[in-house]
Design a protein around this motif. Structure first.
Motif, PDB file in Angstrom:
ATOM      1  N   LEU A 124       0.826  -1.203   0.000  1.00  0.00           N
ATOM      2  CA  LEU A 124       0.000   0.000   0.000  1.00  0.00           C
ATOM      3  C   LEU A 124       0.864   1.258   0.000  1.00  0.00           C
ATOM      4  CD1 LEU A 124      -2.785   1.290   0.178  1.00  0.00           C
ATOM      5  CD2 LEU A 124      -2.654   1.072   2.675  1.00  0.00           C
ATOM      6  N   GLU A 125       1.954   1.250   0.766  1.00  0.00           N
ATOM      7  CA  GLU A 125       2.855   2.403   0.791  1.00  0.00           C
ATOM      8  C   GLU A 125       3.527   2.597  -0.573  1.00  0.00           C
ATOM      9  OE1 GLU A 125       6.702   4.042   3.394  1.00  0.00           O
ATOM     10  OE2 GLU A 125       5.793   2.071   3.802  1.00  0.00           O
ATOM     11  N   GLU A 126       3.924   1.509  -1.214  1.00  0.00           N
ATOM     12  CA  GLU A 126       4.535   1.613  -2.534  1.00  0.00           C
ATOM     13  C   GLU A 126       3.540   2.130  -3.572  1.00  0.00           C
ATOM     14  OE1 GLU A 126       6.883  -1.267  -5.749  1.00  0.00           O
ATOM     15  OE2 GLU A 126       6.201  -2.059  -3.804  1.00  0.00           O
ATOM     16  N   TYR A 127       2.278   1.681  -3.467  1.00  0.00           N
ATOM     17  CA  TYR A 127       1.233   2.151  -4.397  1.00  0.00           C
ATOM     18  C   TYR A 127       0.991   3.649  -4.222  1.00  0.00           C
ATOM     19  CZ  TYR A 127      -3.399   2.842  -6.411  1.00  0.00           C
ATOM     20  OH  TYR A 127      -4.464   3.319  -7.126  1.00  0.00           O
ATOM     21  N   ASN A 128       0.939   4.120  -2.994  1.00  0.00           N
ATOM     22  CA  ASN A 128       0.712   5.545  -2.745  1.00  0.00           C
ATOM     23  C   ASN A 128       1.876   6.377  -3.275  1.00  0.00           C
ATOM     24  OD1 ASN A 128      -1.767   5.062  -1.504  1.00  0.00           O
ATOM     25  ND2 ASN A 128      -0.841   4.832   0.529  1.00  0.00           N
ATOM     26  N   LYS A 129       3.095   5.869  -3.129  1.00  0.00           N
ATOM     27  CA  LYS A 129       4.251   6.604  -3.657  1.00  0.00           C
ATOM     28  C   LYS A 129       4.197   6.679  -5.182  1.00  0.00           C
ATOM     29  CE  LYS A 129       7.500   5.576   0.090  1.00  0.00           C
ATOM     30  NZ  LYS A 129       8.789   4.925   0.467  1.00  0.00           N
ATOM     31  N   ALA A 130       3.790   5.565  -5.822  1.00  0.00           N
ATOM     32  CA  ALA A 130       3.690   5.565  -7.278  1.00  0.00           C
ATOM     33  C   ALA A 130       2.627   6.543  -7.755  1.00  0.00           C
ATOM     34  CB  ALA A 130       3.372   4.155  -7.783  1.00  0.00           C
ATOM     35  N   GLN A 131       1.525   6.641  -7.027  1.00  0.00           N
ATOM     36  CA  GLN A 131       0.485   7.596  -7.390  1.00  0.00           C
ATOM     37  C   GLN A 131       0.955   9.032  -7.189  1.00  0.00           C
ATOM     38  OE1 GLN A 131      -2.520   6.937  -8.808  1.00  0.00           O
ATOM     39  NE2 GLN A 131      -1.887   4.799  -8.919  1.00  0.00           N
ATOM     40  N   ALA A 132       1.746   9.246  -6.136  1.00  0.00           N
ATOM     41  CA  ALA A 132       2.261  10.606  -5.869  1.00  0.00           C
ATOM     42  C   ALA A 132       3.268  11.036  -6.920  1.00  0.00           C
ATOM     43  CB  ALA A 132       2.886  10.656  -4.481  1.00  0.00           C
ATOM     44  N   ARG A 133       3.965  10.082  -7.553  1.00  0.00           N
ATOM     45  CA  ARG A 133       4.957  10.438  -8.562  1.00  0.00           C
ATOM     46  C   ARG A 133       4.320  10.786  -9.911  1.00  0.00           C
ATOM     47  NH1 ARG A 133       7.932   6.011  -6.255  1.00  0.00           N
ATOM     48  NH2 ARG A 133       7.065   4.653  -7.893  1.00  0.00           N
ATOM     49  N   ARG A 134       3.053  10.531 -10.086  1.00  0.00           N
ATOM     50  CA  ARG A 134       2.396  10.765 -11.367  1.00  0.00           C
ATOM     51  C   ARG A 134       2.082  12.251 -11.547  1.00  0.00           C
ATOM     52  NH1 ARG A 134      -1.257   5.738 -13.218  1.00  0.00           N
ATOM     53  NH2 ARG A 134       0.032   4.060 -12.373  1.00  0.00           N
ATOM     54  N   GLY A 135       2.017  12.649 -12.810  1.00  0.00           N
ATOM     55  CA  GLY A 135       1.681  14.020 -13.143  1.00  0.00           C
ATOM     56  C   GLY A 135       0.693  14.074 -14.298  1.00  0.00           C
ATOM     57  N   ILE A 136      -0.144  15.129 -14.310  1.00  0.00           N
ATOM     58  CA  ILE A 136      -1.217  15.254 -15.302  1.00  0.00           C
ATOM     59  C   ILE A 136      -1.040  16.563 -16.055  1.00  0.00           C
ATOM     60  CG2 ILE A 136      -3.704  15.484 -15.634  1.00  0.00           C
ATOM     61  CD1 ILE A 136      -4.120  13.681 -13.245  1.00  0.00           C
ATOM     62  N   ILE A 137      -1.177  16.487 -17.374  1.00  0.00           N
ATOM     63  CA  ILE A 137      -1.150  17.650 -18.253  1.00  0.00           C
ATOM     64  C   ILE A 137      -2.564  17.908 -18.754  1.00  0.00           C
ATOM     65  CG2 ILE A 137      -0.277  18.573 -20.428  1.00  0.00           C
ATOM     66  CD1 ILE A 137       2.244  17.003 -20.057  1.00  0.00           C
ATOM     67  N   TYR A 138      -2.945  19.170 -18.703  1.00  0.00           N
ATOM     68  CA  TYR A 138      -4.277  19.574 -19.160  1.00  0.00           C
ATOM     69  C   TYR A 138      -4.170  20.197 -20.542  1.00  0.00           C
ATOM     70  CZ  TYR A 138      -8.440  22.451 -19.678  1.00  0.00           C
ATOM     71  OH  TYR A 138      -9.574  23.049 -20.157  1.00  0.00           O
ATOM     72  N   PHE A 139      -5.000  19.740 -21.479  1.00  0.00           N
ATOM     73  CA  PHE A 139      -5.059  20.281 -22.839  1.00  0.00           C
ATOM     74  C   PHE A 139      -6.344  21.106 -22.962  1.00  0.00           C
ATOM     75  CE2 PHE A 139      -2.231  16.757 -23.144  1.00  0.00           C
ATOM     76  CZ  PHE A 139      -1.350  17.032 -24.182  1.00  0.00           C
ATOM     77  N   SER A 140      -6.187  22.403 -23.099  1.00  0.00           N
ATOM     78  CA  SER A 140      -7.371  23.257 -23.212  1.00  0.00           C
ATOM     79  C   SER A 140      -8.074  23.100 -24.549  1.00  0.00           C
ATOM     80  CB  SER A 140      -6.977  24.721 -23.010  1.00  0.00           C
ATOM     81  OG  SER A 140      -6.032  25.121 -23.988  1.00  0.00           O
ATOM     82  N   SER A 141      -7.360  22.642 -25.543  1.00  0.00           N
ATOM     83  CA  SER A 141      -7.965  22.369 -26.851  1.00  0.00           C
ATOM     84  C   SER A 141      -7.238  21.191 -27.485  1.00  0.00           C
ATOM     85  CB  SER A 141      -7.894  23.592 -27.766  1.00  0.00           C
ATOM     86  OG  SER A 141      -6.548  23.933 -28.038  1.00  0.00           O
ATOM     87  N   ILE A 142      -7.980  20.413 -28.205  1.00  0.00           N
ATOM     88  CA  ILE A 142      -7.440  19.242 -28.896  1.00  0.00           C
ATOM     89  C   ILE A 142      -7.482  19.533 -30.394  1.00  0.00           C
ATOM     90  CG2 ILE A 142      -7.663  16.751 -29.243  1.00  0.00           C
ATOM     91  CD1 ILE A 142      -6.980  17.486 -26.400  1.00  0.00           C
ATOM     92  N   PRO A 143      -6.424  19.233 -31.134  1.00  0.00           N
ATOM     93  CA  PRO A 143      -6.472  19.419 -32.590  1.00  0.00           C
ATOM     94  C   PRO A 143      -7.687  18.718 -33.188  1.00  0.00           C
ATOM     95  CG  PRO A 143      -4.238  18.943 -31.921  1.00  0.00           C
ATOM     96  CD  PRO A 143      -5.088  18.781 -30.695  1.00  0.00           C
ATOM     97  N   PRO A 144      -8.336  19.325 -34.156  1.00  0.00           N
ATOM     98  CA  PRO A 144      -9.588  18.769 -34.705  1.00  0.00           C
ATOM     99  C   PRO A 144      -9.440  17.324 -35.168  1.00  0.00           C
ATOM    100  CG  PRO A 144      -9.191  20.970 -35.564  1.00  0.00           C
ATOM    101  CD  PRO A 144      -7.950  20.577 -34.827  1.00  0.00           C
ATOM    102  N   TYR A 145     -10.391  16.528 -34.751  1.00  0.00           N
ATOM    103  CA  TYR A 145     -10.524  15.132 -35.167  1.00  0.00           C
ATOM    104  C   TYR A 145      -9.339  14.262 -34.738  1.00  0.00           C
ATOM    105  CZ  TYR A 145     -13.652  17.752 -38.177  1.00  0.00           C
ATOM    106  OH  TYR A 145     -14.598  18.632 -38.652  1.00  0.00           O
ATOM    107  N   MET A 146      -8.564  14.713 -33.749  1.00  0.00           N
ATOM    108  CA  MET A 146      -7.493  13.866 -33.212  1.00  0.00           C
ATOM    109  C   MET A 146      -8.102  12.900 -32.197  1.00  0.00           C
ATOM    110  SD  MET A 146      -3.928  14.844 -31.253  1.00  0.00           S
ATOM    111  CE  MET A 146      -3.133  15.422 -32.746  1.00  0.00           C
ATOM    112  N   LYS A 147      -7.768  11.631 -32.337  1.00  0.00           N
ATOM    113  CA  LYS A 147      -8.322  10.601 -31.469  1.00  0.00           C
ATOM    114  C   LYS A 147      -7.369  10.295 -30.317  1.00  0.00           C
ATOM    115  CE  LYS A 147     -10.962   8.440 -35.190  1.00  0.00           C
ATOM    116  NZ  LYS A 147     -11.255   7.175 -35.921  1.00  0.00           N
ATOM    117  N   VAL A 148      -7.863   9.475 -29.400  1.00  0.00           N
ATOM    118  CA  VAL A 148      -7.081   9.127 -28.209  1.00  0.00           C
ATOM    119  C   VAL A 148      -5.819   8.367 -28.603  1.00  0.00           C
ATOM    120  CG1 VAL A 148      -7.121   7.868 -26.030  1.00  0.00           C
ATOM    121  CG2 VAL A 148      -9.147   9.096 -26.779  1.00  0.00           C
TER     122      VAL A 148
END
Length: 295
Positions: A124-148
């Motif tokens: 559980l401690e290792e899982y929490n550390k792995a989650q804390a190391r993650r980072g998220i980027i926010y895209f305010s706009s996506i190029p038209p018709y670009m898929k996941v």
């Protein structure tokens, strides 16, 4: 044969209608053959003896015809025999599950339950550390018709990417675009990309923000610009909570709109009914006035 002889003895006193007697003899022979086939000879003999005694005392033609009317002389009603057979069939069908086509269904195998083991404190401690190391980027706009898949392919060139969520466009706007002859492809308004390492996410956001997507020459998304920002102290569960909150707000607003529409509809129906009553009353009063004038 003994049954035919008894039937002939019974038919001898009858001289009024010879044809009926001959038919009775034939029916007795047929019923005797049915009894032999069913293996019910003993019970049939007893029933025939009782019928013979009763028929000797009766000289009415209708009674003699009734002795050989459909049921035979085997001591069993055909409906009762059929009912027992149906009962046995029903019991068999109840014991075996039936499919939609009426055929017995094969017993289905039970799925094995997946046991979820609890995490140890170290895991559980290792899982929490792995989650804390993650980072998220926010895209305010996506190029038209670009898929996941395309976005994942582009972002995976800079680091390991885990989860991606893109917000689809408004369905009404998409229908309007298609109605006007535009593309039927799905467009996305904004998105979130999760990197396993937040340091890489920070560098990617700083390096690619306000730059062209690039790629191969004559690529459809080549000239579009990236609009991204690193979200500090923002985790994936915050995004899911926000989506759930937005959905709850949308559902609440929809319920309020539906309630308002129902109130307006009820008010309109009430006013329309009232107007009809008033018009009917006026017409009735006018008719009475004209009738009184004529008198």
């Amino acid at each position: 044969m003994p049954r035919a002889t008894k039937a002939k003895r019974r038919a001898q006193p009858i001289e009024e209608d010879v044809d009926v007697a001959e038919g009775a003899v034939d029916a007795a022979v047929e019923s005797e053959q049915d009894e032999v086939d069913r293996g019910e000879g003993d019970s049939g003999d007893e029933q025939i003896n009782d019928d013979d005694d009763n028929d000797d005392n009766d000289d009415d033609d209708g009674d003699e015809d009734g002795d050989f009317d459909g049921e035979g002389d085997n001591g069993f009603d055909n409906d009762e025999v059929d009912g027992d057979g149906e009962k046995d069939t029903a019991e068999q069908s109840a014991s075996a599950p039936m499919s939609t086509s009426g055929k017995p269904r094969e017993p289905t195998k039970k799925r094995a339950k997946v046991k979820i083991s609890k995490l140890t404190p170290e895991e559980l401690e290792e899982y929490n550390k792995a989650q804390a190391r993650r980072g998220i980027i926010y895209f305010s706009s996506i190029p038209p018709y670009m898929k996941v898949a395309k976005l994942r392919h582009l972002m995976s060139q800079y680091g390991e990417v885990d989860r991606i969520f893109l917000q689809p466009e408004d369905p009404k706007a998409r229908k309007q675009r298609i109605r006007n002859g535009g593309s039927k492809k799905m467009k996305y308004g904004e998105g979130w990309v999760e990197f396993l390492d937040k340091k890489i996410a920070k560098r990617v956001a700083r390096a690619l923000n306000a730059t062209q997507v690039g790629g191969k020459r004559h690529n459809f998304h080549e000239s579009f610009l990236w609009n991204m920002k690193y979200l500090s102290k923002f985790k994936w569960h915050h995004l899911t909570e926000r989506i759930a909150y937005d959905k709850a707000v949308r559902d609440k607003r929809m319920q309020a709109d539906m309630s308002q529409v129902q109130k307006e509809t009820a008010f309109y129906i009430k006013q329309a009914t009232r107007a009809k009553r008033i018009a009917h009353a006026k017409a009735k009063a006018q008719a009475q006035a004209e009738q009184s004038e004529e008198q």
